[in-house]
Design a protein around this motif. Structure first.
Motif, PDB file in Angstrom:
ATOM      1  N   ILE A  28      34.144  37.026  33.051  1.00 11.26           N
ATOM      2  CA  ILE A  28      35.379  36.963  32.974  1.00 11.26           C
ATOM      3  C   ILE A  28      35.931  35.462  32.456  1.00 11.26           C
ATOM      4  CG2 ILE A  28      35.787  38.976  34.566  1.00 11.26           C
ATOM      5  CD1 ILE A  28      36.112  36.458  36.778  1.00 11.26           C
ATOM      6  N   SER A  29      37.231  35.558  32.246  1.00  9.20           N
ATOM      7  CA  SER A  29      37.723  34.142  31.491  1.00  9.20           C
ATOM      8  C   SER A  29      38.355  33.197  32.875  1.00  9.20           C
ATOM      9  CB  SER A  29      38.801  34.383  30.339  1.00  9.20           C
ATOM     10  OG  SER A  29      39.801  35.243  31.127  1.00  9.20           O
ATOM     11  N   GLY A  30      39.192  33.904  33.686  1.00 13.01           N
ATOM     12  CA  GLY A  30      39.680  33.258  34.734  1.00 13.01           C
ATOM     13  C   GLY A  30      38.821  32.707  35.791  1.00 13.01           C
ATOM     14  N   ILE A  31      39.323  32.516  37.031  1.00 16.92           N
ATOM     15  CA  ILE A  31      38.703  32.091  38.260  1.00 16.92           C
ATOM     16  C   ILE A  31      38.909  33.095  39.454  1.00 16.92           C
ATOM     17  CG2 ILE A  31      38.698  30.249  40.077  1.00 16.92           C
ATOM     18  CD1 ILE A  31      39.776  28.325  37.886  1.00 16.92           C
TER      19      ILE A  31
ATOM     20  N   PHE B  87      49.043  36.567  57.955  1.00 22.21           N
ATOM     21  CA  PHE B  87      48.964  35.737  56.964  1.00 22.21           C
ATOM     22  C   PHE B  87      48.078  35.998  55.928  1.00 22.21           C
ATOM     23  CE2 PHE B  87      46.028  34.268  59.975  1.00 22.21           C
ATOM     24  CZ  PHE B  87      44.787  34.324  59.400  1.00 22.21           C
ATOM     25  N   VAL B  88      47.984  35.266  54.540  1.00 24.27           N
ATOM     26  CA  VAL B  88      47.206  35.633  53.501  1.00 24.27           C
ATOM     27  C   VAL B  88      46.275  34.155  53.607  1.00 24.27           C
ATOM     28  CG1 VAL B  88      46.698  36.405  51.164  1.00 24.27           C
ATOM     29  CG2 VAL B  88      48.409  37.338  52.801  1.00 24.27           C
ATOM     30  N   ASP B  89      45.049  34.316  53.295  1.00 20.61           N
ATOM     31  CA  ASP B  89      44.485  33.136  53.058  1.00 20.61           C
ATOM     32  C   ASP B  89      43.373  33.114  51.689  1.00 20.61           C
ATOM     33  OD1 ASP B  89      44.378  30.364  53.012  1.00 20.61           O
ATOM     34  OD2 ASP B  89      42.332  30.284  54.224  1.00 20.61           O
ATOM     35  N   ASN B  90      43.181  32.340  50.749  1.00 21.66           N
ATOM     36  CA  ASN B  90      42.331  32.391  49.732  1.00 21.66           C
ATOM     37  C   ASN B  90      41.338  31.226  49.796  1.00 21.66           C
ATOM     38  OD1 ASN B  90      44.304  30.933  48.710  1.00 21.66           O
ATOM     39  ND2 ASN B  90      44.285  31.997  46.777  1.00 21.66           N
ATOM     40  N   ALA B  91      40.493  31.273  49.085  1.00 27.44           N
ATOM     41  CA  ALA B  91      39.527  30.155  48.911  1.00 27.44           C
ATOM     42  C   ALA B  91      40.190  29.119  48.000  1.00 27.44           C
ATOM     43  CB  ALA B  91      38.133  30.807  48.419  1.00 27.44           C
ATOM     44  N   ASP B  92      39.984  27.682  48.227  1.00 26.25           N
ATOM     45  CA  ASP B  92      40.246  26.714  47.331  1.00 26.25           C
ATOM     46  C   ASP B  92      38.988  26.427  46.766  1.00 26.25           C
ATOM     47  OD1 ASP B  92      38.874  25.819  49.611  1.00 26.25           O
ATOM     48  OD2 ASP B  92      40.327  24.408  50.130  1.00 26.25           O
ATOM     49  N   ARG B  93      39.322  25.409  45.633  1.00 24.55           N
ATOM     50  CA  ARG B  93      38.445  24.958  44.600  1.00 24.55           C
ATOM     51  C   ARG B  93      37.116  25.963  44.262  1.00 24.55           C
ATOM     52  NH1 ARG B  93      39.624  20.964  48.599  1.00 24.55           N
ATOM     53  NH2 ARG B  93      37.651  21.487  50.181  1.00 24.55           N
ATOM     54  N   VAL B  94      37.682  26.990  43.620  1.00 19.15           N
ATOM     55  CA  VAL B  94      36.730  27.933  43.187  1.00 19.15           C
ATOM     56  C   VAL B  94      36.649  27.728  41.768  1.00 19.15           C
ATOM     57  CG1 VAL B  94      36.227  30.304  42.615  1.00 19.15           C
ATOM     58  CG2 VAL B  94      37.334  29.586  44.912  1.00 19.15           C
ATOM     59  N   THR B  95      35.248  27.448  41.255  1.00 18.10           N
ATOM     60  CA  THR B  95      35.280  27.271  39.593  1.00 18.10           C
ATOM     61  C   THR B  95      34.280  28.309  39.219  1.00 18.10           C
ATOM     62  OG1 THR B  95      33.396  25.658  40.469  1.00 18.10           O
ATOM     63  CG2 THR B  95      35.415  24.618  40.056  1.00 18.10           C
ATOM     64  N   GLU B  96      33.236  28.502  40.022  1.00 16.28           N
ATOM     65  CA  GLU B  96      32.039  29.547  39.594  1.00 16.28           C
ATOM     66  C   GLU B  96      32.979  30.835  39.134  1.00 16.28           C
ATOM     67  OE1 GLU B  96      28.834  29.778  38.286  1.00 16.28           O
ATOM     68  OE2 GLU B  96      28.435  28.496  40.246  1.00 16.28           O
ATOM     69  N   ASN B  97      32.396  31.291  37.854  1.00 16.09           N
ATOM     70  CA  ASN B  97      32.822  32.633  37.569  1.00 16.09           C
ATOM     71  C   ASN B  97      31.729  33.297  36.415  1.00 16.09           C
ATOM     72  OD1 ASN B  97      32.981  31.468  34.960  1.00 16.09           O
ATOM     73  ND2 ASN B  97      34.928  31.992  34.505  1.00 16.09           N
ATOM     74  N   ALA B  98      30.520  32.866  36.813  1.00 16.89           N
ATOM     75  CA  ALA B  98      29.524  33.600  36.040  1.00 16.89           C
ATOM     76  C   ALA B  98      28.861  34.875  36.927  1.00 16.89           C
ATOM     77  CB  ALA B  98      28.181  32.716  35.916  1.00 16.89           C
TER      78      ALA B  98
ATOM     79  N   THR C 287      41.098  38.197  43.606  1.00 17.73           N
ATOM     80  CA  THR C 287      42.243  37.841  42.629  1.00 17.73           C
ATOM     81  C   THR C 287      41.717  36.877  41.445  1.00 17.73           C
ATOM     82  OG1 THR C 287      43.647  38.086  44.476  1.00 17.73           O
ATOM     83  CG2 THR C 287      44.628  37.249  42.170  1.00 17.73           C
ATOM     84  N   GLU C 288      41.716  37.485  40.062  1.00 16.89           N
ATOM     85  CA  GLU C 288      41.427  36.292  39.032  1.00 16.89           C
ATOM     86  C   GLU C 288      42.661  35.742  38.617  1.00 16.89           C
ATOM     87  OE1 GLU C 288      39.721  38.442  36.013  1.00 16.89           O
ATOM     88  OE2 GLU C 288      39.641  36.333  34.620  1.00 16.89           O
ATOM     89  N   TYR C 289      42.624  34.165  38.794  1.00 16.50           N
ATOM     90  CA  TYR C 289      43.803  33.566  38.162  1.00 16.50           C
ATOM     91  C   TYR C 289      43.388  32.973  36.922  1.00 16.50           C
ATOM     92  CZ  TYR C 289      45.383  33.471  42.968  1.00 16.50           C
ATOM     93  OH  TYR C 289      46.009  33.742  44.176  1.00 16.50           O
ATOM     94  N   SER C 290      43.975  33.231  35.871  1.00 22.58           N
ATOM     95  CA  SER C 290      43.763  32.507  34.524  1.00 22.58           C
ATOM     96  C   SER C 290      45.172  31.864  34.542  1.00 22.58           C
ATOM     97  CB  SER C 290      43.640  33.599  33.640  1.00 22.58           C
ATOM     98  OG  SER C 290      44.168  34.863  33.712  1.00 22.58           O
ATOM     99  N   LYS C 291      45.047  31.221  33.025  1.00 23.11           N
ATOM    100  CA  LYS C 291      46.178  30.419  32.615  1.00 23.11           C
ATOM    101  C   LYS C 291      47.752  30.993  32.914  1.00 23.11           C
ATOM    102  CE  LYS C 291      44.388  26.675  30.013  1.00 23.11           C
ATOM    103  NZ  LYS C 291      43.196  26.884  29.072  1.00 23.11           N
ATOM    104  N   ALA C 292      47.705  32.316  32.493  1.00 20.78           N
ATOM    105  CA  ALA C 292      49.232  32.670  32.175  1.00 20.78           C
ATOM    106  C   ALA C 292      49.362  33.746  33.210  1.00 20.78           C
ATOM    107  CB  ALA C 292      49.385  33.371  30.860  1.00 20.78           C
ATOM    108  N   SER C 293      48.292  34.346  34.029  1.00 14.01           N
ATOM    109  CA  SER C 293      48.515  35.235  35.033  1.00 14.01           C
ATOM    110  C   SER C 293      47.629  35.347  35.941  1.00 14.01           C
ATOM    111  CB  SER C 293      48.511  36.580  33.997  1.00 14.01           C
ATOM    112  OG  SER C 293      47.215  36.998  33.507  1.00 14.01           O
ATOM    113  N   LEU C 294      47.850  36.385  36.841  1.00 11.10           N
ATOM    114  CA  LEU C 294      46.768  36.734  37.782  1.00 11.10           C
ATOM    115  C   LEU C 294      46.581  38.297  37.776  1.00 11.10           C
ATOM    116  CD1 LEU C 294      48.211  38.191  40.786  1.00 11.10           C
ATOM    117  CD2 LEU C 294      48.851  35.793  40.965  1.00 11.10           C
ATOM    118  N   HIS C 295      45.180  38.591  38.053  1.00  9.54           N
ATOM    119  CA  HIS C 295      44.713  39.866  38.168  1.00  9.54           C
ATOM    120  C   HIS C 295      43.867  40.284  39.378  1.00  9.54           C
ATOM    121  CE1 HIS C 295      42.996  43.663  36.567  1.00  9.54           C
ATOM    122  NE2 HIS C 295      41.958  43.371  36.739  1.00  9.54           N
ATOM    123  N   ILE C 296      44.512  41.227  40.053  1.00 11.91           N
ATOM    124  CA  ILE C 296      43.660  41.836  41.210  1.00 11.91           C
ATOM    125  C   ILE C 296      42.520  42.895  41.028  1.00 11.91           C
ATOM    126  CG2 ILE C 296      43.937  43.091  43.444  1.00 11.91           C
ATOM    127  CD1 ILE C 296      46.880  42.247  43.148  1.00 11.91           C
ATOM    128  N   HIS C 297      41.358  42.237  41.132  1.00 12.50           N
ATOM    129  CA  HIS C 297      40.327  43.126  40.807  1.00 12.50           C
ATOM    130  C   HIS C 297      39.970  44.065  41.847  1.00 12.50           C
ATOM    131  CE1 HIS C 297      38.577  41.373  37.094  1.00 12.50           C
ATOM    132  NE2 HIS C 297      39.241  40.351  37.581  1.00 12.50           N
TER     133      HIS C 297
END
Lengths: 290, 423
Positions: free
Chosen positions: B312-315, B331-342, B369-379
């Motif tokens: 995938i292209s986003g995070i 509440f909702v909480d998500n992980a921070d500082r995610v970089t890995e997407n392989a 959720t996948e965050y990319s530059k322009a949008s977010l996508h819920i997998h």
């Protein structure tokens, strides 16, 4: 303390209580009744305390009721209809009948709506339901004694004014008469209260049913008015023997016949037994129909 | 169970919904007369089979369980699940239609307080009357009279008719009698757990006391899940007259939240779209064991395992959705500082600190959720995937001072307090 006894019992027999859909008709749990004897007395006390609270005359009503009834009877049956009283002053004659009959009638009327009028308590907690009608029958004895006191006063008045009144030895049987009336009225009352849970109409029927029963009992007339050939049949009314006994005891009129007393007791016990079985049967399920 | 004190065996209770009217007596007699003549019952319904199901209602259906000595047994279920019916049968107010119950010891049931109170009688007279109705002897009441009067705080008014009492006094007096019963088995409806806080504290405390120190057994019916999980040792879940769960209180509460309560709010599973798939999720405690209940004094962790199947292209960011059992978002909480997407399998763990949630039941949704530059996508979004019951050790929580009832709120953070005397 009680709880210790129970723990001991529990280890001896397997279970203290088994709740089943339908019990044997002869499983009456009369032992439970004994355990709740304090409750019976508290009900008696409650009913006596609250009966005349916030009334002006209070317990005087115990006396007013029979006096007014007796005056009416004296007027209607004595003066207008001129029904024989076997030589006893009419007022005294009717008062005797009224006082005895009032005990029975009050007990029947009050016990016959046991389930309906106590539904809110019965629906929340278990205790032997029979405690309620039993307490009514016991409590009404107090009222009966007050009225008996009135009767004795009136009796003395007539006696001292030269009326021909004979007290017989049969008066010693008075406790037995009270006991029999208690058992009979309890039997009739609980029998009807069991039926009332399903057929509310019976409450209305009761009111004049008891009235009619009174006319089938020697309350306002002496037994001597009944033709001899019907007397045997007439005595199947268990109250007839009781009224006769009382009048024989205080006035010396009529007679005591052992066979009638026996019939009266047998019918009393029969009605009581049927009432007890019906009551016991209804007590488990009435909450679903009431 | 060798020391079982209540043995409930295949209890069913059927109610007839048919109405009884002025024609009942007449029809009953007609039927009876037809029967003795051997004729057909004129009132028999042609469509008897179909009507019977409409007119009879099974409030309890073949319920069996055992209650051991000293257990605090919680009975939970929705309105109309059959809890009250079972209590009524246990209290002998009504009889079962089928089955039987065997009981060892003396039973006192409190389906209401103040049963049999008469307004014209004085407080003292009512104590005796009510106590006797609940099964105490005059002697037992006499010996506890002072305690009862003390507790009720009615003092000098004890010889005044209760109709002159304020409603608070009336209720306190009624409660006081109830609180001083000491049978081997106590059956309590939740009516007792509402209203007067002082009594609630005393009553719930006493329930725990009697079962722990005196080996007494308590059956407790409540909608208050926190009270059940905090107070009870065992739990039974009823649903539409059936027993659907029997086990530990905490598990029973979980089962109730998961299977009974949830049924009404449709579980929505937004499935995988193929690029990233959800594999599993769980809650585990500080020692790594999977749990579905934790004490509010303990931290716990939420784990989610997922697999990135295609590049995938986003995070891809895992996130958790906390809701109360009633569906309120906490509440909702998500992980921070995610970089890995392989592509590959991943395990995301989120640590939730102690002293955050209230003692209540929660559901946790797991999403990615996948965050990319322009949008977010819920997998994927596994809504309400996990159930969590947070428990409170009611009697050892210093903030409660013995109070056993519910403390409102979705959160219960432990905040610092300082009290100093200023004059």
């Amino acid at each position: 303390m009680k709880s210790e006894n129970l723990t001991v019992n529990a280890s001896v027999k397997e279970w203290d209580l088994v709740i089943k859909p339908k019990s044997n008709i002869f499983e009456l749990h009369l032992g439970d009744l004994w355990r709740y004897r304090d409750l019976i007395w508290l009900f008696v006390k409650r009913d006596l305390t609250i009966n005349y609270k916030q009334t002006i005359l209070g317990p005087i009503w115990f006396v007013v009721q029979p006096v007014i009834m007796t005056l009416i009877f004296t007027l209607v049956f004595g003066l207008f209809a001129r029904i024989s009283t076997d030589g006893v002053p009419p007022f005294l004659f009717y008062l005797a009948g009224n006082v005895v009959w009032a005990y029975f009638a009050t007990c029947v009327n009050e016990t016959s709506n046991t389930f309906v009028s106590n539904a809110s308590i019965f629906g929340k907690v278990y205790f032997p339901r029979l405690t309620v009608p039993i307490s009514v029958v016991i409590g009404t004895v107090v009222k009966f004694f007050v009225q008996l006191g009135l009767f004795i006063a009136v009796y003395l008045y007539f006696y001292l004014n030269g009326s021909d009144l004979k007290i017989t030895i049969a008066l010693l049987g008075l406790p037995l008469l009270i006991l029999q009336m208690g058992i009979l009225s309890l039997g009739v009352g609980i029998l009807i209260s069991s039926l009332v849970t399903k057929y509310r109409d019976l409450t209305l029927l009761m009111a004049f049913g008891v009235q009619i029963w009174m006319y089938a009992t020697p309350v306002i007339y002496p037994l001597s008015m009944i033709p001899e050939k019907y007397v045997f049949l007439y005595m199947f009314n268990p109250m007839a023997s009781i009224l006769e006994w009382f009048k024989y005891a205080v006035f010396g009129i009529g007679s005591l016949r052992p066979e009638f007393i026996l019939i009266s007791w047998m019918i009393t016990l029969l009605i009581f037994a049927i009432g007890l079985v019906m009551f016991n049967k209804i007590e488990k399920s009435f909450m679903d129909t009431v | 169970m060798s020391n079982s004190v209540i043995h409930i065996e295949n209890i069913s209770k059927e109610y007839h919904l048919g109405k009884i009217d002025h024609g009942t007596l007449y029809r009953d007699m007609q039927s009876w007369w037809a029967r003795i003549r051997g004729k057909e019952d004129p009132n028999a319904r042609i469509d008897f089979k179909t009507r019977v199901d409409k007119e009879n209602f099974l409030a309890l259906n073949d319920v069996s369980f055992e209650v051991g000595e000293g257990e605090i047994f919680g009975l939970i279920g929705r309105n109309g699940a059959g809890k009250s019916t079972l209590l009524k049968i246990l209290s002998r107010v009504t009889a079962p239609s089928k089955g039987n119950i065997k009981i060892k010891g003396r039973v006192a049931s409190l389906l209401e307080v103040g049963t049999g109170f008469h307004p014209e009688l004085t407080g003292r007279e009512n104590i005796f009357l009510n106590g006797a109705i609940l099964g105490m002897t005059k002697k037992e009441i006499q010996s506890k009279l002072d305690e009862i009067i003390d507790f009720a705080e009615v003092g000098a008014h004890i010889d005044t008719p209760v109709k002159r009492y304020s409603s608070g006094m009336y209720v306190r007096l009624a409660f006081a009698v109830a609180a001083h019963l000491d049978p081997e088995i106590l059956i309590v409806d939740e009516v007792l757990a509402v209203g007067d806080i002082a009594f609630q504290k005393k009553c719930l405390g006493k329930m725990k006391d009697v079962s722990e120190s005196e080996g007494r057994t308590v059956i407790f019916v409540s909608h208050n899940l926190a009270a059940v999980s905090g107070l009870c040792t065992h739990g039974v879940v009823l649903d539409n007259g059936n027993m659907v769960y029997n086990g530990s209180a905490v598990n029973a509460v979980n089962h109730y939240v998961e299977n009974v309560q949830k049924k009404s709010s449709d579980l929505q599973l937004k499935g995988d779209d193929g690029d990233i798939v959800f594999i599993s999720g769980r809650i585990f405690d500080f020692s790594g064991n999977s749990v579905n209940s934790v004490s509010l004094k303990e931290s716990f962790s939420i784990e989610m395992i997922y697999e990135i199947k295609n590049k995938i292209s986003g995070i891809p960011v895992p996130n958790f959705h906390f809701k109360t059992a009633e569906g309120v978002y906490v509440f909702v909480d998500n992980a921070d500082r995610v970089t890995e997407n392989a592509p590959g399998q991943y395990r995301a763990v989120c640590n939730v600190p102690a002293h955050l949630m209230n003692d209540s039941s929660y559901t946790i949704g797991l999403a990615l959720t996948e965050y990319s530059k322009a949008s977010l996508h819920i997998h994927f979004y596994q809504e309400n995937y996990l159930n969590l019951t947070v428990t409170d050790d009611i009697f050892n929580n210093p903030k409660r001072y013995g109070y056993g009832g519910p403390i409102p709120g979705v959160l219960r953070p432990e905040l610092n307090w300082e009290i100093s005397k200023v004059n």
